[in-house]
Write a protein that holds these residues in place. Structure first.
Motif, PDB file in Angstrom:
ATOM      1  N   THR A 133      -6.550  44.135  -7.953  1.00  0.00           N
ATOM      2  CA  THR A 133      -5.461  43.296  -8.487  1.00  0.00           C
ATOM      3  C   THR A 133      -5.694  41.832  -8.114  1.00  0.00           C
ATOM      4  O   THR A 133      -4.767  41.107  -7.736  1.00  0.00           O
ATOM      5  N   ALA A 134      -6.963  41.426  -8.209  1.00  0.00           N
ATOM      6  CA  ALA A 134      -7.357  40.043  -7.878  1.00  0.00           C
ATOM      7  C   ALA A 134      -7.235  39.202  -9.139  1.00  0.00           C
ATOM      8  O   ALA A 134      -8.210  38.994  -9.873  1.00  0.00           O
ATOM      9  N   LEU A 135      -6.005  38.722  -9.383  1.00  0.00           N
ATOM     10  CA  LEU A 135      -5.732  38.010 -10.629  1.00  0.00           C
ATOM     11  C   LEU A 135      -6.480  36.687 -10.711  1.00  0.00           C
ATOM     12  O   LEU A 135      -7.021  36.338 -11.773  1.00  0.00           O
ATOM     13  N   GLU A 136      -6.534  35.931  -9.610  1.00  0.00           N
ATOM     14  CA  GLU A 136      -7.180  34.617  -9.642  1.00  0.00           C
ATOM     15  C   GLU A 136      -8.664  34.732  -9.941  1.00  0.00           C
ATOM     16  O   GLU A 136      -9.209  33.982 -10.767  1.00  0.00           O
ATOM     17  N   GLN A 137      -9.332  35.669  -9.261  1.00  0.00           N
ATOM     18  CA  GLN A 137     -10.758  35.863  -9.555  1.00  0.00           C
ATOM     19  C   GLN A 137     -10.961  36.328 -10.991  1.00  0.00           C
ATOM     20  O   GLN A 137     -11.934  35.951 -11.651  1.00  0.00           O
ATOM     21  N   GLY A 138     -10.025  37.141 -11.492  1.00  0.00           N
ATOM     22  CA  GLY A 138     -10.124  37.571 -12.883  1.00  0.00           C
ATOM     23  C   GLY A 138      -9.987  36.422 -13.857  1.00  0.00           C
ATOM     24  O   GLY A 138     -10.698  36.359 -14.869  1.00  0.00           O
ATOM     25  N   ARG A 139      -9.103  35.486 -13.545  1.00  0.00           N
ATOM     26  CA  ARG A 139      -8.962  34.309 -14.415  1.00  0.00           C
ATOM     27  C   ARG A 139     -10.225  33.450 -14.380  1.00  0.00           C
ATOM     28  O   ARG A 139     -10.655  32.909 -15.415  1.00  0.00           O
ATOM     29  N   GLN A 140     -10.831  33.309 -13.210  1.00  0.00           N
ATOM     30  CA  GLN A 140     -12.077  32.539 -13.120  1.00  0.00           C
ATOM     31  C   GLN A 140     -13.181  33.197 -13.943  1.00  0.00           C
ATOM     32  O   GLN A 140     -13.945  32.514 -14.640  1.00  0.00           O
ATOM     33  N   LEU A 141     -13.252  34.522 -13.868  1.00  0.00           N
ATOM     34  CA  LEU A 141     -14.245  35.229 -14.681  1.00  0.00           C
ATOM     35  C   LEU A 141     -13.957  35.036 -16.163  1.00  0.00           C
ATOM     36  O   LEU A 141     -14.890  34.908 -16.969  1.00  0.00           O
ATOM     37  N   HIS A 142     -12.704  35.011 -16.528  1.00  0.00           N
ATOM     38  CA  HIS A 142     -12.323  34.766 -17.917  1.00  0.00           C
ATOM     39  C   HIS A 142     -12.854  33.410 -18.380  1.00  0.00           C
ATOM     40  O   HIS A 142     -13.383  33.284 -19.500  1.00  0.00           O
ATOM     41  N   CYS A 143     -12.747  32.399 -17.519  1.00  0.00           N
ATOM     42  CA  CYS A 143     -13.285  31.073 -17.866  1.00  0.00           C
ATOM     43  C   CYS A 143     -14.801  31.125 -18.035  1.00  0.00           C
ATOM     44  O   CYS A 143     -15.355  30.534 -18.981  1.00  0.00           O
ATOM     45  N   ASP A 144     -15.497  31.833 -17.122  1.00  0.00           N
ATOM     46  CA  ASP A 144     -16.954  31.955 -17.239  1.00  0.00           C
ATOM     47  C   ASP A 144     -17.341  32.681 -18.528  1.00  0.00           C
ATOM     48  O   ASP A 144     -18.352  32.333 -19.169  1.00  0.00           O
ATOM     49  N   ILE A 145     -16.573  33.663 -18.904  1.00  0.00           N
ATOM     50  CA  ILE A 145     -16.855  34.412 -20.140  1.00  0.00           C
ATOM     51  C   ILE A 145     -16.752  33.491 -21.350  1.00  0.00           C
ATOM     52  O   ILE A 145     -17.583  33.529 -22.263  1.00  0.00           O
ATOM     53  N   ILE A 146     -15.728  32.644 -21.355  1.00  0.00           N
ATOM     54  CA  ILE A 146     -15.558  31.712 -22.476  1.00  0.00           C
ATOM     55  C   ILE A 146     -16.711  30.710 -22.514  1.00  0.00           C
ATOM     56  O   ILE A 146     -17.255  30.393 -23.579  1.00  0.00           O
ATOM     57  N   LYS A 147     -17.129  30.208 -21.337  1.00  0.00           N
ATOM     58  CA  LYS A 147     -18.225  29.239 -21.280  1.00  0.00           C
ATOM     59  C   LYS A 147     -19.524  29.828 -21.826  1.00  0.00           C
ATOM     60  O   LYS A 147     -20.312  29.129 -22.459  1.00  0.00           O
ATOM     61  N   ARG A 148     -19.738  31.102 -21.573  1.00  0.00           N
ATOM     62  CA  ARG A 148     -20.985  31.739 -22.000  1.00  0.00           C
ATOM     63  C   ARG A 148     -20.875  32.350 -23.390  1.00  0.00           C
ATOM     64  O   ARG A 148     -21.811  33.002 -23.855  1.00  0.00           O
ATOM     65  N   GLY A 149     -19.733  32.163 -24.054  1.00  0.00           N
ATOM     66  CA  GLY A 149     -19.590  32.619 -25.425  1.00  0.00           C
ATOM     67  C   GLY A 149     -19.508  34.116 -25.596  1.00  0.00           C
ATOM     68  O   GLY A 149     -19.866  34.648 -26.646  1.00  0.00           O
ATOM     69  N   LEU A 150     -19.010  34.835 -24.578  1.00  0.00           N
ATOM     70  CA  LEU A 150     -18.931  36.290 -24.639  1.00  0.00           C
ATOM     71  C   LEU A 150     -17.518  36.784 -24.911  1.00  0.00           C
ATOM     72  O   LEU A 150     -17.262  37.986 -24.866  1.00  0.00           O
ATOM     73  N   GLN A 151     -16.585  35.852 -25.194  1.00  0.00           N
ATOM     74  CA  GLN A 151     -15.195  36.267 -25.383  1.00  0.00           C
ATOM     75  C   GLN A 151     -15.008  37.093 -26.650  1.00  0.00           C
ATOM     76  O   GLN A 151     -14.044  37.849 -26.774  1.00  0.00           O
ATOM     77  N   SER A 152     -15.922  36.958 -27.611  1.00  0.00           N
ATOM     78  CA  SER A 152     -15.803  37.721 -28.854  1.00  0.00           C
ATOM     79  C   SER A 152     -16.359  39.134 -28.735  1.00  0.00           C
ATOM     80  O   SER A 152     -16.187  39.938 -29.650  1.00  0.00           O
ATOM     81  N   ASP A 153     -17.016  39.441 -27.623  1.00  0.00           N
ATOM     82  CA  ASP A 153     -17.541  40.793 -27.409  1.00  0.00           C
ATOM     83  C   ASP A 153     -16.366  41.746 -27.234  1.00  0.00           C
ATOM     84  O   ASP A 153     -15.509  41.554 -26.383  1.00  0.00           O
ATOM     85  N   VAL A 154     -16.318  42.805 -28.041  1.00  0.00           N
ATOM     86  CA  VAL A 154     -15.155  43.681 -28.053  1.00  0.00           C
ATOM     87  C   VAL A 154     -15.004  44.437 -26.733  1.00  0.00           C
ATOM     88  O   VAL A 154     -13.873  44.670 -26.263  1.00  0.00           O
ATOM     89  N   VAL A 155     -16.120  44.786 -26.082  1.00  0.00           N
ATOM     90  CA  VAL A 155     -16.038  45.506 -24.806  1.00  0.00           C
ATOM     91  C   VAL A 155     -15.511  44.575 -23.717  1.00  0.00           C
ATOM     92  O   VAL A 155     -14.644  44.959 -22.916  1.00  0.00           O
ATOM     93  N   VAL A 156     -16.028  43.348 -23.689  1.00  0.00           N
ATOM     94  CA  VAL A 156     -15.546  42.382 -22.704  1.00  0.00           C
ATOM     95  C   VAL A 156     -14.068  42.079 -22.938  1.00  0.00           C
ATOM     96  O   VAL A 156     -13.268  42.019 -21.985  1.00  0.00           O
ATOM     97  N   GLY A 157     -13.677  41.892 -24.193  1.00  0.00           N
ATOM     98  CA  GLY A 157     -12.279  41.619 -24.503  1.00  0.00           C
ATOM     99  C   GLY A 157     -11.369  42.755 -24.078  1.00  0.00           C
ATOM    100  O   GLY A 157     -10.286  42.526 -23.510  1.00  0.00           O
ATOM    101  N   SER A 158     -11.784  43.998 -24.327  1.00  0.00           N
ATOM    102  CA  SER A 158     -10.977  45.154 -23.930  1.00  0.00           C
ATOM    103  C   SER A 158     -10.835  45.227 -22.415  1.00  0.00           C
ATOM    104  O   SER A 158      -9.753  45.555 -21.900  1.00  0.00           O
TER     105      SER A 158
END
Length: 905
Positions: free
Chosen positions: A565-590
């Motif tokens: 339940t590490a929300l802050e680290q999860g948000r940071q990973l979310h930012c890294d995902i967007i920077k690397r252009g992986l946000q459209s990956d359906v598995v990553v999004g799920s």
């Protein structure tokens, strides 16, 4: 200049003068240009000053005249008289060092030496290019000469061996020009761009000297092998445009090179040249075109070429069928196979292998069996490659028995045969059989390869068979596969899944080569063992070492954040995902949706879910699970209705999630509707779905319906028994729970920790103290189940509900493990129910020591004092609560308890 510091050597004679080349012996002459000569046919003329500036500092030119000598020094740029004797002509013409020599007429000399040493009439500007602006002016003059009459220049762009060689060379003066030269005028590139291949062909004069070896495709083949496709393509264009007719082999080489490099753009250009050469009707070239488009991932172009072919041979059909099979469109590949047979062509072994692999991918057992029959009819069953593919097909279709029978009857077997059978066992959950087969493989003297070890390590990981894994590790070292990055990554995964994260990390740190799969294996190991913090720390190290994470990396890390339940680290990973252009990956999004939901941020999860560009059933399941886990069952059911409206088909996991939501809401009607839909979809035989249905009916109070469903299950596991026993316990039917517990053991199903919690809970709610004691004692004695804190809490609840508070307290004090706050809170609750202030106070002190900010023990103890009319202690507990800074509000979970006790506080 004193000639004692130089070594002078004769290098040429002309016009009555002799020219020598000297080096300063204090310098290393091998780093200089030996043939940087400045020659003049006129004996009366002296070298220009600008010539000397171009010489290396250690180069000295001696010009011998009949009457006097001149010494030319580039370092001083001056002329000095000197007396130097020319070495005898019998000695080597040029001494570079005392041990090395060069001869002008040596047959091993490079081809350009003689041209450089020839004394012929030249313009003074030919070798006297000044520095600075003078050189720029000269380069502009040369380019003007080039464009005014290109016929006087050789085009060496295709034949030059290194970039140092000029692109264009003057036929008479041998001066060179480079297309990308730094001193070129700005207008050169634009002018060059206007000179197309048509100008070369039409007679502007510029022609490439293409040797005969080029015409037979040897040079082009070499360029393709080296991956220099653009140069090879340019050469082929010249050969097509000029009178030289390229051989078929030249086109094939380029097409194969494009296939290896997956260079679709270059492949299309080759296709255009084939059409231009009117060779598109050549079946051999057309087959290679189909293969090229297939390897480059363009099945559409491959099919277009195939359709336009005037005739098809077996290779043509094999190429197009392979194209669809490699693309994953296996149904189309199989249809084309049958379409080919309708034309009268008979498949060969290669085509059978291709189609069998397609059937394995599709899990098309019936088509595979038909192909097996055709293979037997055509006599290909004895071929080892065909046999291996058949074993693989049956194994991937889940028919391990058929695969094993075929394997045992093979006349010839190689390491691929054994590996295919081991893979079949490992992929179908028969890890033990895979390890047994490996022992048989060694007894027959077959040496395993790296693929075999990878499969066996995965089998050990699935079985948590650490000892067998260690033995395999030793054999891997003996066979020399420990440096293989795939084997090393699988070893890390095996140790981690066996719980040996330290051994896995040591192996990971000592790997000679690591790729992203290696890092993912170690991160997955940490996450699998509940070490989410270590997984996140390893990710930081991965970034520091410059390795790029992929979508699998982020999926693993997001799951670690969800478990913590590490929300802050999860948000940071979310930012890294967007920077690397992986946000459209359906598995990553799920997985992002799942992470936010498990961290309690259902609104953020829903916003992310609604904005996903692509959603699959896993995405819907993640959002539904998020609602169900956060107690939002109605939202989960509403999402299910939306899912049906959008045409998304639910799977078994979807129904399990919705049934859990119905159970938490006691929504019996919705649960029955889901049950009907499960029957329509034929999922009622799934053991997981069946277990969830039993649990739903039991939690809704329908124990008879739950038991009927339980009795009619075609397959039951320990979870099935636990669900029914827990259902009886939750509905106060302790005798039925105990009877089912006995039946469970009688049918050979071994109870686990969850089973005993349900049985003890049933005994506690019904006051069956003696039966509860017997069940607890039989855990270790009869079934080897070590009691956990949850089991001890059940026993304390059992004794406390029955009024045996002293026995319950003594039981806690004799626990072999340190009791937690739940155990003491259970005793405190029992003390409140029975009004036992002393035991309640002792339990209160233990709970407060473990959880000083928890308001629940204060409320329970105040309730005890209030019930006993002990106002002084009640006031004292109120003061203690204020001094500790504990708030009265417990939130939603304790709101009912606070409401009941508010009058006393």
């Amino acid at each position: 200049m004193a000639m004692s510091t130089t070594t002078t050597t004769l290098i040429g004679r002309g016009g009555g003068g002799e020219v020598g080349l000297c080096f300063n012996p204090n310098d290393d002459p091998r780093h200089g240009s030996l043939f940087f000569l400045f020659l003049s046919a006129d004996p009366s003329s002296l070298p220009h000053r600008s010539l000397l500036l171009l010489c290396p500092p250690r180069l000295i030119i001696i010009l011998r005249r009949p009457t006097y000598d001149y010494a030319l020094s580039s370092s001083s740029a001056s002329l000095t008289c000197a007396t130097a004797l020319i070495p005898p002509r019998g000695r080597p013409r040029m001494d570079v060092t005392r041990k090395e020599a060069l001869w002008i007429n040596n047959r091993f000399n490079p081809h350009w030496v003689r041209a450089r040493l020839q004394f012929q009439q030249r313009k003074p500007s030919a070798f006297s290019t000044p520095r600075g602006s003078g050189r720029l002016v000269r380069m502009e003059q040369l380019w003007q000469e080039f464009f005014s009459d290109p016929s006087q220049w050789w085009d060496n762009r295709l034949t030059k061996k290194t970039p140092k060689h000029p692109d264009f060379k003057h036929k008479r003066t041998l001066e060179g020009l480079w297309v990308d030269g730094s001193l070129n005028p700005s207008w050169v590139k634009e002018k060059m761009a206007s000179m197309t291949l048509g100008h070369i062909q039409s007679g502007d004069g510029l022609r490439s000297r293409v040797p005969d070896s080029f015409c037979n495709g040897d040079k082009l083949s070499k360029l393709c092998e080296e991956g220099r496709l653009k140069e090879a393509l340019h050469m082929l264009e010249l050969m097509v445009q000029q009178t030289t007719k390229p051989p078929i082999h030249a086109y094939v080489c380029l097409l194969k090179g494009c296939s290896r490099r997956k260079a679709l753009a270059e492949g299309k250009q080759v296709h255009a040249l084939i059409v231009q050469s009117v060779l598109d009707s050549n079946i051999f070239l057309a087959n290679n075109l189909v293969r090229m488009y297939s390897k480059c991932g363009s099945v559409l172009h491959a099919h277009k070429v195939f359709s336009n072919m005037p005739q098809h041979d077996l290779y043509s059909w094999t190429a197009i069928i392979s194209a669809y099979a490699d693309r994953g469109e296996v149904e189309e590949a199989i249809n084309l196979f049958y379409q080919m047979q309708e034309t009268g062509l008979a498949p060969d072994k290669v085509l059978f292998v291709v189609v069998l692999k397609a059937c394995a991918t599709l899990a098309g057992l019936e088509q595979g069996r038909q192909l097996h029959s055709d293979i037997i009819k055509r006599g290909f069953q004895s071929d080892v490659i065909v046999g291996n593919t058949l074993v693989n097909m049956y194994a991937k279709c889940g028919c391990t028995e058929d695969a094993r029978e075929l394997f045992d009857n093979m006349r010839e077997r190689n390491v691929v045969s054994w590996t295919a059978m081991i893979a079949g066992y490992a992929q179908n959950g028969f890890g033990k059989e895979a390890l047994v087969l490996y022992e048989q493989m060694k007894q027959e003297g077959v040496q395993p390869d790296n693929v075999t070890f990878v499969l066996l390590l995965k089998a050990c990981a699935s079985l948590a068979a650490l000892e067998q894994g260690k033995q395999l590790h030793s054999e891997i070292i003996k066979c020399g596969f420990q440096s293989n990055v795939v084997v090393g990554s699988t070893l890390v995964d095996m140790y981690a899944k066996c719980g040996c994260t330290e051994d896995a990390r040591e192996l990971f740190d000592n790997m000679s080569e690591r790729n992203v799969v290696s890092w993912n294996a170690m991160i997955a190991g940490y996450a699998h063992n509940g070490l989410g913090k270590d997984a996140l720390a390893l990710y930081e190290q991965m970034i520091q070492e410059g390795l790029q994470p992929d979508n699998v990396t982020f999926v693993l890390l997001l799951k670690a954040c969800a478990s913590l339940t590490a929300l802050e680290q999860g948000r940071q990973l979310h930012c890294d995902i967007i920077k690397r252009g992986l946000q459209s990956d359906v598995v990553v999004g799920s997985t992002l949706v799942d992470m936010y939901a498990k961290c309690g941020c259902t609104e953020d999860a829903r916003e992310l879910f609604d904005n996903m560009s692509e959603r699959d059933v896993v995405s819907w399941n993640a959002m539904i699970a998020g609602y169900a886990q956060n107690g939002l069952g109605m939202d989960a059911l509403a999402l299910y209705e939306q899912m049906k409206q959008e045409g998304m088909q639910p799977n078994d996991v979807t129904f399990v999630l919705f049934l859990n939501a119905c159970a938490s809401l006691a929504a019996l009607e919705q649960g029955k509707q889901l049950h009907s839909e499960i029957i329509r979809r034929g999922l009622q035989s799934d053991v997981v779905v069946g277990n969830t249905l039993v649990d739903m009916y039991a939690k809704c109070g329908c124990t008879e319906d739950a038991r009927e469903l339980f009795d009619n299950m075609s397959e039951r596991n320990v979870v099935s028994w636990n669900a029914m026993i827990a259902g009886y316990a939750q509905n106060g039917l302790a005798q039925e729970a105990l009877a089912l517990f006995e039946q469970m053991q009688g049918e050979g199903t071994k109870p686990n920790e969850v089973t005993y919690i349900s049985v003890l809970s049933a005994c506690a709610h019904s006051g069956l103290v003696d039966q509860g004691r017997y069940v607890f004692d039989s855990m270790c004695k009869n079934h080897g189940v070590t009691p956990t804190k949850e089991h001890y809490a059940c026993m304390v609840d059992l004794l406390g509900r029955a009024g045996f508070l002293a026995d319950a307290e003594l039981f806690i004090n004799k626990m072999p493990i340190q009791p937690n706050s739940v155990v003491w809170m259970t005793l405190l609750g029992a003390a409140r129910n029975h009004g036992h202030a002393e035991i309640g106070r002792r339990a209160f002190d233990r709970v407060v020591k473990l959880e000083p900010k928890n308001a629940a023990p204060y409320v329970l103890l105040a309730n005890i004092y209030a019930g006993a009319g002990r106002k002084d202690e009640l006031a004292k507990i109120r003061n203690e609560m204020e001094e500790a800074g504990v708030k009265k509000c417990l939130g939603a979970a304790g709101s009912k308890l606070i409401t009941n006790c508010m009058p006393f506080l």
